[in-house]
Scaffold this motif. Structure first.
Motif, PDB file in Angstrom:
ATOM      1  N   LYS A  84       0.845  -1.212   0.000  1.00 10.68           N
ATOM      2  CA  LYS A  84       0.000   0.000   0.000  1.00 10.68           C
ATOM      3  C   LYS A  84       0.867   1.244   0.000  1.00 10.68           C
ATOM      4  O   LYS A  84       0.614   2.213  -0.720  1.00 10.68           O
ATOM      5  CB  LYS A  84      -0.926   0.007   1.241  1.00 10.68           C
ATOM      6  CG  LYS A  84      -1.928  -1.122   1.254  1.00 10.68           C
ATOM      7  CD  LYS A  84      -3.006  -0.962   0.155  1.00 10.68           C
ATOM      8  CE  LYS A  84      -3.967  -2.143   0.178  1.00 10.68           C
ATOM      9  NZ  LYS A  84      -4.820  -2.203  -1.001  1.00 10.68           N
ATOM     10  N   THR A  85       1.928   1.215   0.823  1.00 11.52           N
ATOM     11  CA  THR A  85       2.784   2.390   0.941  1.00 11.52           C
ATOM     12  C   THR A  85       3.451   2.735  -0.392  1.00 11.52           C
ATOM     13  O   THR A  85       3.514   3.884  -0.807  1.00 11.52           O
ATOM     14  CB  THR A  85       3.864   2.133   2.008  1.00 11.52           C
ATOM     15  OG1 THR A  85       3.267   1.663   3.169  1.00 11.52           O
ATOM     16  CG2 THR A  85       4.674   3.371   2.292  1.00 11.52           C
ATOM     17  N   SER A  86       3.928   1.674  -1.019  1.00  7.66           N
ATOM     18  CA  SER A  86       4.599   1.912  -2.298  1.00  7.66           C
ATOM     19  C   SER A  86       3.619   2.441  -3.348  1.00  7.66           C
ATOM     20  O   SER A  86       3.947   3.322  -4.138  1.00  7.66           O
ATOM     21  CB  SER A  86       5.299   0.616  -2.696  1.00  7.66           C
ATOM     22  OG  SER A  86       4.802   0.061  -3.815  1.00  7.66           O
ATOM     23  N   THR A  87       2.415   1.918  -3.334  1.00  6.13           N
ATOM     24  CA  THR A  87       1.380   2.420  -4.244  1.00  6.13           C
ATOM     25  C   THR A  87       1.164   3.908  -3.989  1.00  6.13           C
ATOM     26  O   THR A  87       1.092   4.743  -4.904  1.00  6.13           O
ATOM     27  CB  THR A  87       0.056   1.683  -4.004  1.00  6.13           C
ATOM     28  OG1 THR A  87       0.360   0.303  -4.014  1.00  6.13           O
ATOM     29  CG2 THR A  87      -0.985   2.004  -5.052  1.00  6.13           C
ATOM     30  N   PHE A  88       1.119   4.222  -2.674  1.00 11.12           N
ATOM     31  CA  PHE A  88       0.903   5.616  -2.275  1.00 11.12           C
ATOM     32  C   PHE A  88       2.028   6.512  -2.778  1.00 11.12           C
ATOM     33  O   PHE A  88       1.774   7.595  -3.321  1.00 11.12           O
ATOM     34  CB  PHE A  88       0.778   5.655  -0.733  1.00 11.12           C
ATOM     35  CG  PHE A  88       0.865   7.011  -0.162  1.00 11.12           C
ATOM     36  CD1 PHE A  88      -0.251   7.921  -0.304  1.00 11.12           C
ATOM     37  CD2 PHE A  88       2.015   7.495   0.451  1.00 11.12           C
ATOM     38  CE1 PHE A  88      -0.145   9.212   0.217  1.00 11.12           C
ATOM     39  CE2 PHE A  88       2.083   8.777   0.953  1.00 11.12           C
ATOM     40  CZ  PHE A  88       1.006   9.648   0.860  1.00 11.12           C
ATOM     41  N   ALA A 144      11.109  -1.046   7.836  1.00 10.22           N
ATOM     42  CA  ALA A 144      10.900   0.398   7.559  1.00 10.22           C
ATOM     43  C   ALA A 144      10.986   0.725   6.063  1.00 10.22           C
ATOM     44  O   ALA A 144      11.547  -0.047   5.305  1.00 10.22           O
ATOM     45  CB  ALA A 144      11.974   1.200   8.305  1.00 10.22           C
ATOM     46  N   SER A 145      10.357   1.854   5.707  1.00  9.15           N
ATOM     47  CA  SER A 145      10.479   2.343   4.311  1.00  9.15           C
ATOM     48  C   SER A 145      10.498   3.870   4.311  1.00  9.15           C
ATOM     49  O   SER A 145      10.050   4.480   5.275  1.00  9.15           O
ATOM     50  CB  SER A 145       9.315   1.794   3.479  1.00  9.15           C
ATOM     51  OG  SER A 145       8.100   2.215   4.038  1.00  9.15           O
ATOM     52  N   LEU A 146      11.113   4.413   3.223  1.00  7.59           N
ATOM     53  CA  LEU A 146      11.209   5.871   3.165  1.00  7.59           C
ATOM     54  C   LEU A 146       9.948   6.469   2.531  1.00  7.59           C
ATOM     55  O   LEU A 146       9.283   5.810   1.735  1.00  7.59           O
ATOM     56  CB  LEU A 146      12.428   6.273   2.298  1.00  7.59           C
ATOM     57  CG  LEU A 146      13.804   6.155   2.974  1.00  7.59           C
ATOM     58  CD1 LEU A 146      14.887   6.469   1.934  1.00  7.59           C
ATOM     59  CD2 LEU A 146      13.930   7.089   4.161  1.00  7.59           C
ATOM     60  N   ILE A 147       9.679   7.743   2.937  1.00  7.13           N
ATOM     61  CA  ILE A 147       8.572   8.477   2.319  1.00  7.13           C
ATOM     62  C   ILE A 147       9.222   9.659   1.558  1.00  7.13           C
ATOM     63  O   ILE A 147      10.055  10.360   2.132  1.00  7.13           O
ATOM     64  CB  ILE A 147       7.598   8.989   3.389  1.00  7.13           C
ATOM     65  CG1 ILE A 147       7.022   7.775   4.153  1.00  7.13           C
ATOM     66  CG2 ILE A 147       6.481   9.842   2.753  1.00  7.13           C
ATOM     67  CD1 ILE A 147       6.256   8.187   5.398  1.00  7.13           C
ATOM     68  N   TYR A 148       8.834   9.738   0.284  1.00  9.43           N
ATOM     69  CA  TYR A 148       9.443  10.804  -0.572  1.00  9.43           C
ATOM     70  C   TYR A 148       8.464  11.913  -0.840  1.00  9.43           C
ATOM     71  O   TYR A 148       7.251  11.702  -0.762  1.00  9.43           O
ATOM     72  CB  TYR A 148       9.897  10.185  -1.909  1.00  9.43           C
ATOM     73  CG  TYR A 148      10.880   9.030  -1.742  1.00  9.43           C
ATOM     74  CD1 TYR A 148      12.274   9.297  -1.660  1.00  9.43           C
ATOM     75  CD2 TYR A 148      10.427   7.722  -1.685  1.00  9.43           C
ATOM     76  CE1 TYR A 148      13.141   8.275  -1.516  1.00  9.43           C
ATOM     77  CE2 TYR A 148      11.329   6.689  -1.536  1.00  9.43           C
ATOM     78  CZ  TYR A 148      12.701   6.963  -1.460  1.00  9.43           C
ATOM     79  OH  TYR A 148      13.583   5.933  -1.321  1.00  9.43           O
ATOM     80  N   ASP A 149       9.061  13.160  -1.133  1.00  9.42           N
ATOM     81  CA  ASP A 149       8.165  14.280  -1.535  1.00  9.42           C
ATOM     82  C   ASP A 149       7.919  14.237  -3.024  1.00  9.42           C
ATOM     83  O   ASP A 149       8.330  13.265  -3.690  1.00  9.42           O
ATOM     84  CB  ASP A 149       8.801  15.617  -1.088  1.00  9.42           C
ATOM     85  CG  ASP A 149      10.100  15.930  -1.831  1.00  9.42           C
ATOM     86  OD1 ASP A 149      10.471  15.123  -2.749  1.00  9.42           O
ATOM     87  OD2 ASP A 149      10.782  16.915  -1.477  1.00  9.42           O
TER      88      ASP A 149
END
Lengths: 137, 780
Positions: free
Chosen positions: B30-34, B147-152
């Motif tokens: 889900k996160t990666s899709t986001f 964990a995973s990173l969140i990008y702008d």
């Protein structure tokens, strides 16, 4: 040639001595008879030793010293033992014959009853010894 | 049990883990899709803004559904956002004041965490980060983070988000589990019992322990391709298969079996085997656990015990003594053939087991002689419980039994008793017989006429019987303990061999009353049962009377011999003394005839001849008496004689008139005899025959036949013959029949005496006027 013998006749019986003497006489022999009436007497005669007999005629049954006793003494003597001794007896006892030969005799003549036969026997004995060589003193 | 609990725990953990992984996976997707969508949104701003809101709402929903702690933080590690579970995990809330996650890290995890962050920046995600944090309450908690990173919009990392899970307990559990497994392995590996695990699917053994390998002598790996049945002894195969089938069918889960295995080297071992099935819920077998315990030594020992028990029973069963073993309640535990035989029981000895002894005793009572006391005696013995040996009991059939009673105690408690019966009938009878014999011989010894004396090795008297005392005149007291020889034997020169200890000899003794006695002694060694010489036994016979008679006889014989000798000598002397005068007379007559024949008358000459004849006859008489008296056994000398020449010699001694013909009909034998005597015999018979012929032509015939044991001779003449009444008389001395001048009446007496000497017979056949035949035999 026959020798004239010097004969010592030892017998206690007078008639026996007469028989010998008569035989020699009737046969016309020249033998000299020396008479002894028992063993003792005979030893006395022999003890002189000057003239020993050529022949001894010995009777066995005698008073005092009997024939066998006399013979024993005779054969123990150094010189006398060589005198030929002829037994003249009526004893047919085997023991007597044996004993005599054992001690040493020159003959054992049994006297026959009949004088004729006696003469015959004695003649033979004398003839025999008169042709023998004898030890002369 | 321990195992299944652990298993359960493991299973629960696994389930939890699986669920969590599923959730994490979902979240990451889900996160990666986001993230992707948000990059799209940078390009299409407006449209994306709406979409973002919408997605943000969606995400919020996702977050709220995550059970694990969810934390969003900036690049420096300051927490931006976290869910309820995170608050609970860390103990901090965002309401208090902002806090940095890195500050919570335990000191030792700092470096590792920086590396992890580095990776996270590079790859954009990091999995299975583990570290220990210290919570607000100062608790150390082990967490696992994905964990995973969140990008702008421009793809720059602006934040990181992670899901953290408290794995403190899990780790502890794992460690515990590990520990337990290790312990279990140690137990299994070091167990003296062989353990093997197998499952349904694989053919070989899954797992075996050291003991199992050692027992069967296989290497660990070799067993992986082998099954239990591969080592099973064929004799035990059937039983194993039956049990295994039961397990397979689900009838049992477990069985025990004592069975044999072959080791790799072919040795046979006995093992106590236990097989347990571990089943699935469905009931299907998952595992089979087999444990084996080597019981070979025990098995051997128990086999040996069983064998020895068997031997013992066989022994007892066939024992020559009757055996009856009772327990403490009087029940028969064991008996044997001999017991049944002794009491005439027809039952098999096994049939009596369990039987009540008292009942049996009542049944047997009639077999006993004097049975009144039997039962009470037995009861007394049993109640006293003391060992009773060698009691004799008599049975009605004549048997005598020796009964022994042995009570049995085990650790002081009474466990029953053993009766044994030995048949001593023969022994007893033998003993009685022996006693009787002994008495018999004792009586004989006491009463016999023989003295009996027992000596020790030093010849000291130990015992003497009454007869010995009677013979010696000493009492037993006077003899005992003394060397009797010393005072009994007073003449040691008499036959007594002092050096000889055994044998027979004569003793001359002096009795107590100074009487001389002669004893015949026989002495033998006396040995004890071990064959040691303990002395001598002497048996003495009083031979004084016989000895005196013997001595008397001896002296008589000596006397007789002497007298005989004297008589013989006397005969010779007498004959000589008688013959000498005859010889003298004969000589004198002969000389008289010779000297005076011419002067004598004829009658006188005849008379002189008559005298000569009588003298001659007397001389012959004397000679014949002498011959007759000298014929005796001591005086003959036997030697082989040729009778042919002997008869010729004899005929030469006889005067045979010309009218008489003498012939020998047969060749005569050679015999062993005294020549002189035999010649006398023939000479006398022949001269008798010749002298008694009056016929003008006389005939004398000598004949001979050899018989088995003797020679038979005959001398036949045709003379005047002999009247029957004189047949016997003529052989006695001085019996002359004829008037013959030469007949002395001694001739035939001499003949008879010689025939007697050679153990022969003489007889005659005659007819007066015709002739006479004399027969005589001589023993070969």
């Amino acid at each position: 040639m026959t020798n004239s013998l010097s004969i010592l006749l030892i017998d206690d019986d007078m008639i026996e001595i007469m028989k010998v003497n008569r035989t020699i006489k009737s046969l016309g022999l020249s033998h000299k008879i020396i008479e002894a009436h028992n063993g003792e007497e005979a030893l006395e005669i022999l003890s002189k030793k000057d003239r020993l007999p050529d022949l001894i005629l010995l009777d066995l049954n005698m008073p005092k010293l009997n024939g066998i006793e006399f013979l024993t003494i005779l054969k123990e003597d150094d010189v006398l033992q060589y005198i030929p001794t002829v037994i003249l007896t009526t004893s047919m006892d085997y023991k007597d014959v044996m004993a005599c030969y054992k001690i040493g005799i020159a003959g054992y003549i049994l006297k026959p009853l009949k004088y004729e036969m006696y003469m015959q026997k004695l003649k033979s004995v004398l003839e025999y010894w008169s042709i023998n060589e004898l030890i002369k003193a | 049990m321990e195992l299944s609990k652990t298993e359960l725990l493991e299973r629960t953990l696994a389930k939890e883990k699986a669920a969590r992984e599923q959730a994490e996976k979902t979240l990451n997707e889900k996160t990666s899709t986001f993230t992707h969508l948000s990059q799209e949104l940078q390009k299409e701003n407006t449209r994306l803004k709406n979409l973002l809101d919408k997605k943000a709402l969606e995400l919020k929903g996702v977050f709220s559904t995550i059970l694990d702690a969810h934390i969003v933080m900036d690049i420096e590690g300051n927490v931006l956002k976290m869910n309820h579970a995170a608050t609970k995990l860390l103990g901090y809330t965002l309401k208090d004041k902002p806090f940095n996650l890195l500050q919570l890290l335990a000191e030792e995890y700092r470096d590792y965490t920086f590396e992890a962050f580095g990776d996270l920046y590079k790859t954009g995600a990091y999995k299975n980060y583990q570290a220990v944090i210290i919570t607000k309450n100062k608790e150390r908690k082990r967490i696992q983070v994905n964990a995973s990173l969140i990008y702008d919009h421009e793809g720059k990392p602006i934040a990181a988000q992670g899901i953290a899970r408290d794995i403190t307990r899990e780790t502890q559990m794992k460690a515990l589990l590990e520990e337990q497994k290790k312990q279990l392995n140690i137990i299994v590996e070091n167990s003296p019992i062989g353990i093997a695990l197998s499952d349904r699917k694989s053919k070989g053994l899954l797992l075996v322990n050291k003991a199992f390998c050692t027992m069967l002598e296989y290497e660990h790996d070799e067993l992986k391709s082998l099954q239990i049945k591969d080592f099973t002894h064929p004799d035990d195969m059937a039983a194993t298969v039956v049990k295994m089938q039961e397990i397979q069918k689900g009838e049992i889960d477990h069985f025990f079996l004592e069975k044999r295995y072959f080791t790799k080297s072919g040795k046979i071992i006995w093992a106590k085997t236990s097989v347990t099935a571990v089943r699935e819920d469905s009931g299907e077998i998952k595992y089979q656990i087999a444990t084996i315990e080597d019981i070979t030594p025990q098995k051997k020992a128990s086999n040996a015990l069983e064998e020895s028990n068997n031997r013992l029973s066989t022994l007892i069963l066939n024992l020559q003594s009757g055996i009856l073993l009772e327990d403490e309640n009087g029940k028969i535990v064991l008996t044997n053939k001999q017991f049944c035989k002794q009491f005439g029981l027809e039952e098999n000895s096994n049939a009596l087991i369990g039987y009540d002894f008292a009942a049996l005793a009542k049944k047997l009572i009639d077999k006993f002689e004097n049975n009144q006391n039997i039962i009470s005696r037995v009861e007394t013995i049993i109640s006293e419980k003391k060992r009773v040996l060698g009691e004799e009991i008599e049975l009605k059939d004549g048997k005598i039994l020796e009964r022994n009673f042995i009570p049995i105690f085990q650790e002081d408690s009474y466990k029953g008793h053993l009766w044994s019966y030995e048949d001593i009938t023969l022994k007893k009878k033998y003993k009685e017989n022996l006693q009787a014999q002994k008495e018999k011989y004792s009586r004989m010894i006491t009463n016999m006429n023989l003295g009996l004396v027992e000596l020790d090795t030093e010849e000291v008297v130990l015992f003497a019987n009454q007869s010995f005392c009677d013979i010696t005149g000493y009492s037993l007291d006077e003899l005992q303990g003394k060397k009797a020889r010393d005072f009994l034997v007073t003449d040691p020169t008499y036959q007594s061999p002092s050096t000889r200890l055994t044998g027979s000899w004569e003793l001359k003794i002096t009795t107590k009353n100074k009487k001389q006695k002669y004893l015949l002694v026989t002495r033998t060694e006396n040995y004890d049962v071990n064959k040691n010489l303990i002395g001598y036994i002497g048996i003495t016979l009083d031979i004084t009377v016989q000895k005196n008679l013997e001595l008397q006889k001896e002296s008589l014989l000596k006397n007789l011999e002497k007298q005989n000798e004297q008589l013989n000598e006397y005969a010779h002397i007498v004959s000589h003394d008688l013959k000498s005068p005859l010889h003298s007379i004969s000589a004198l007559i002969s000389w008289t005839k010779e000297d005076f024949s011419e002067h004598m008358k004829k009658e006188s000459l005849v008379n002189l001849e008559l005298i000569e004849g009588k003298v001659e006859k007397m001389n012959l008489l004397i000679e014949n008496i002498l011959k007759y008296s000298s014929i005796d056994k001591d005086n003959i000398q036997n030697a082989p004689i040729d009778l042919n020449s002997l008869v010729e010699d004899a005929l030469g001694m006889i005067f045979i008139p010309e009218n008489i013909q003498v012939s020998v009909l047969n060749t005569l034998p050679i015999i062993n005899a005294d020549a002189t005597r035999i010649q006398q015999l023939f000479q006398n018979l022949l001269s008798n025959a010749v002298n008694h012929i009056e016929q003008p032509k006389g005939l004398v015939e000598i004949d001979y036949i050899e018989k088995e044991n003797h020679f038979l001779f005959s001398i036949q003449d045709n003379g005047i013959g002999i009247k029957k009444e004189y047949y016997k008389k003529i052989f006695t001395i001085f019996n002359s029949l004829g008037n013959n001048e030469k007949s002395t009446g001694i001739g035939l007496s001499i003949v008879k005496k010689v025939v007697d000497l050679y153990e022969g017979d003489i007889w005659l056949e005659s007819e007066v006027g015709k002739g006479t035949t004399f027969f005589f035999t001589l023993k070969k």
